[in-house]
Design a protein around this motif. Structure first.
Motif, PDB file in Angstrom:
ATOM      1  N   LEU A  31       0.828  -1.205   0.000  1.00  0.00           N
ATOM      2  CA  LEU A  31       0.000   0.000   0.000  1.00  0.00           C
ATOM      3  C   LEU A  31       0.863   1.257   0.000  1.00  0.00           C
ATOM      4  O   LEU A  31       0.626   2.193  -0.764  1.00  0.00           O
ATOM      5  N   LEU A  32       1.881   1.264   0.838  1.00  0.00           N
ATOM      6  CA  LEU A  32       2.794   2.410   0.900  1.00  0.00           C
ATOM      7  C   LEU A  32       3.505   2.607  -0.438  1.00  0.00           C
ATOM      8  O   LEU A  32       3.660   3.732  -0.910  1.00  0.00           O
ATOM      9  N   TYR A  33       3.917   1.509  -1.057  1.00  0.00           N
ATOM     10  CA  TYR A  33       4.580   1.583  -2.352  1.00  0.00           C
ATOM     11  C   TYR A  33       3.660   2.197  -3.402  1.00  0.00           C
ATOM     12  O   TYR A  33       4.081   3.043  -4.196  1.00  0.00           O
ATOM     13  N   LEU A  34       2.398   1.779  -3.390  1.00  0.00           N
ATOM     14  CA  LEU A  34       1.428   2.318  -4.354  1.00  0.00           C
ATOM     15  C   LEU A  34       1.138   3.794  -4.103  1.00  0.00           C
ATOM     16  O   LEU A  34       1.033   4.580  -5.038  1.00  0.00           O
ATOM     17  N   VAL A  35       1.008   4.167  -2.836  1.00  0.00           N
ATOM     18  CA  VAL A  35       0.661   5.546  -2.488  1.00  0.00           C
ATOM     19  C   VAL A  35       1.865   6.476  -2.666  1.00  0.00           C
ATOM     20  O   VAL A  35       1.731   7.569  -3.206  1.00  0.00           O
ATOM     21  N   ALA A  36       3.042   6.036  -2.217  1.00  0.00           N
ATOM     22  CA  ALA A  36       4.224   6.910  -2.220  1.00  0.00           C
ATOM     23  C   ALA A  36       4.893   6.996  -3.582  1.00  0.00           C
ATOM     24  O   ALA A  36       5.570   7.978  -3.872  1.00  0.00           O
ATOM     25  N   GLY A  37       4.754   5.960  -4.387  1.00  0.00           N
ATOM     26  CA  GLY A  37       5.386   5.980  -5.710  1.00  0.00           C
ATOM     27  C   GLY A  37       6.883   6.175  -5.617  1.00  0.00           C
ATOM     28  O   GLY A  37       7.582   5.395  -4.971  1.00  0.00           O
ATOM     29  N   ASP A  38       7.380   7.246  -6.238  1.00  0.00           N
ATOM     30  CA  ASP A  38       8.819   7.518  -6.249  1.00  0.00           C
ATOM     31  C   ASP A  38       9.364   7.846  -4.855  1.00  0.00           C
ATOM     32  O   ASP A  38      10.555   7.726  -4.614  1.00  0.00           O
ATOM     33  N   GLY A  39       8.497   8.273  -3.958  1.00  0.00           N
ATOM     34  CA  GLY A  39       8.931   8.597  -2.601  1.00  0.00           C
ATOM     35  C   GLY A  39       9.073   7.383  -1.698  1.00  0.00           C
ATOM     36  O   GLY A  39       9.421   7.510  -0.525  1.00  0.00           O
ATOM     37  N   PHE A  40       8.826   6.194  -2.249  1.00  0.00           N
ATOM     38  CA  PHE A  40       8.891   4.977  -1.427  1.00  0.00           C
ATOM     39  C   PHE A  40      10.280   4.742  -0.859  1.00  0.00           C
ATOM     40  O   PHE A  40      10.421   4.239   0.253  1.00  0.00           O
ATOM     41  N   TYR A  41      11.318   5.102  -1.609  1.00  0.00           N
ATOM     42  CA  TYR A  41      12.700   4.882  -1.136  1.00  0.00           C
ATOM     43  C   TYR A  41      12.916   5.541   0.221  1.00  0.00           C
ATOM     44  O   TYR A  41      13.468   4.928   1.132  1.00  0.00           O
ATOM     45  N   LEU A  42      12.475   6.785   0.356  1.00  0.00           N
ATOM     46  CA  LEU A  42      12.658   7.496   1.629  1.00  0.00           C
ATOM     47  C   LEU A  42      11.822   6.860   2.742  1.00  0.00           C
ATOM     48  O   LEU A  42      12.265   6.780   3.895  1.00  0.00           O
TER      49      LEU A  42
END
Length: 178
Positions: free
Chosen positions: A30-41
């Motif tokens: 879910l976090l990966y889908l919501v954050a997109g490119d910001g997932f790394y941080l």
């Protein structure tokens, strides 16, 4: 503890572990889908939080052993230490280590392509820390069975190992000396 009670406890622990893994995977997706490119941080933040929890437990557990050694076997105090040690290991240290490894490996792959001498050294030191984790988990079992044979001095020395590893690992991550 009877065999039936032990099997129920093990079954409940396995059930909680599976639920925890499912929740972690679902929350991460879910976090990966919501954050997109910001997932790394976000992954880096989760990794740091897990490492802090893991280290807190790794520093506290041997200290509990120091005090547990002095408790009379089968005493209320000894039984209390057994509960504290088991809950610390199963409720904090084990899950935190798993999360730290999962997110740490993902970060090493995504951020660095598993390249860099500092990263290889860090991973080697984290493997040593994980080995110590296994040693402490074995000690929890021995204390639970009243079979610990190590003196308090041993546990005081063991208590310093995670600190030394942590210092070197943090320096490697922040300074990246090689």
């Amino acid at each position: 503890m009877s065999n039936v009670s032990n099997e129920n406890s093990t079954g409940q622990a396995m059930k909680r572990m599976v639920i925890g893994i499912v929740v972690l995977v679902a929350a991460t997706a879910l976090l990966y889908l919501v954050a997109g490119d910001g997932f790394y941080l976000w992954a880096k933040a989760i990794h740091v939080i897990a490492v802090i929890a893991w280290m807190a437990g790794m520093l506290y557990l041997p200290r509990l052993f120091v005090y547990h050694v002095d408790a009379k076997k089968a005493s209320v105090q000894s039984e209390t230490f057994k509960v504290m040690e088991r809950r610390l290991l199963r409720g904090i240290i084990n899950p935190a280590m798993i999360v730290a490894w999962v997110f740490g490996l993902w970060l090493a792959w995504k951020g660095f392509g598993f390249q860099g001498g500092w990263l290889h050294t860090k991973i080697a030191l984290v493997l040593i820390l994980s080995g110590l984790h296994g040693y402490l988990a074995g000690a929890v079992r021995k204390f639970a069975e009243d079979k610990n044979e190590k003196p308090a001095r041993h546990w005081r020395i063991v208590n310093e190992i995670p600190t030394l590893l942590m210092i070197v690992i943090v320096i490697l991550v922040v300074v990246k000396p090689f």
